[in-house]
Design an enzyme around this catalytic site. Structure first.
Site, short mmCIF file in Angstrom:
data_model
loop_
_atom_site.label_atom_id
_atom_site.label_comp_id
_atom_site.label_asym_id
_atom_site.label_seq_id
_atom_site.Cartn_x
_atom_site.Cartn_y
_atom_site.Cartn_z
N HIS A 83 -65.80 -119.34 -67.11
CA HIS A 83 -64.19 -119.52 -67.77
C HIS A 83 -63.14 -119.70 -66.50
O HIS A 83 -62.41 -120.78 -66.82
CB HIS A 83 -63.73 -118.06 -67.95
N HIS A 94 -70.89 -115.59 -66.93
CA HIS A 94 -70.01 -115.88 -68.02
C HIS A 94 -68.64 -116.09 -67.59
O HIS A 94 -67.80 -116.87 -67.84
CB HIS A 94 -70.28 -114.83 -68.91
N GLU A 95 -68.07 -115.13 -66.76
CA GLU A 95 -66.60 -115.09 -66.20
C GLU A 95 -66.35 -116.20 -65.40
O GLU A 95 -65.25 -116.85 -65.24
CB GLU A 95 -66.45 -113.73 -65.85
#
Length: 211
Positions: free
Chosen positions: A22, A18-19
């Protein structure tokens, strides 16, 4: 206990990707901050917050595993990937695209887990309850995706809202960010997010996974 450990690994993996999503999307849109700081890596040490990524979700897992809760409730966080939104091109819509990249990655992971869940041979994997692990992989990733799209600063959904609002309103809206996690914790304790469980269950059923 082995199932529990595997679930924690699945959760950490989902948070890390998820990170990274980003940071990588920001890099593609012109901001190298995450790359320069070594955050475009799958090494969990670079992303994991000891409290938010291990202690807090671990407590929820243990409570569910030992029957203290009927449903697997999740809450946790990782070290936020640094993004300089001024470097993004386009700037405002770029902020929205960077925000959406994380939840979209979790949706893709949930889809992959749902396909593995459907393999007939999965039930024959020794020592672990593989179908259960995959089902929880779907639930964990869907929960991360849906929860992070809530329009509460600093969750990802608030970035999308900010990119839509007029600039002056977006500035006022952004001032709520220092209090966002307090708001989330209060709402969790009040049971405000109870609607997430039937929603996640319904989405999982549409994917062919019994949650």
């Amino acid at each position: 206990m082995l199932d529990l450990l595997l679930l924690i690994v699945v959760f950490v993996f989902a948070v890390v990707l998820h990170e990274v999503a980003h940071g990588f999307s920001a890099y593609l849109l012109g901001d190298p901050t995450a790359k320069v700081q070594g955050r475009l890596t799958l090494n969990p040490v670079k992303h994991v917050d000891p409290v938010g990524s291990l202690l807090v979700p671990g407590a929820f897992f243990l409570a569910h595993y030992f029957g203290l809760t009927r449903s697997l409730m999740l809450f946790g966080w990782a070290k936020p990937v640094p993004v300089n939104f001024r470097n993004l091109r386009p700037q405002r819509w770029g902020m929205s695209l960077v925000a959406v990249a994380g939840p979209m990655t979790n949706i893709v992971l949930a889809f992959i887990f749902s396909k593995v869940y459907a393999w007939p041979a999965l039930s024959n994997v020794p020592y672990i309850n593989a179908p259960y692990i995959c089902a929880m992989g779907v639930a964990l990733n869907l929960t991360l995706a849906v929860f992070n799209m809530m329009p509460i600063p600093p969750l990802d959904g608030s970035r999308v809202v900010s990119s839509i609002l007029p600039v002056k309103w977006a500035q006022y809206y952004g001032r709520l960010e220092p209090y966002g996690f307090i708001v989330v914790i209060v709402l969790l304790n009040l049971g405000f997010f109870g609607f997430l469980f039937p929603l996640i269950e319904q989405i999982g059923n549409c994917m062919g996974v019994q949650l």
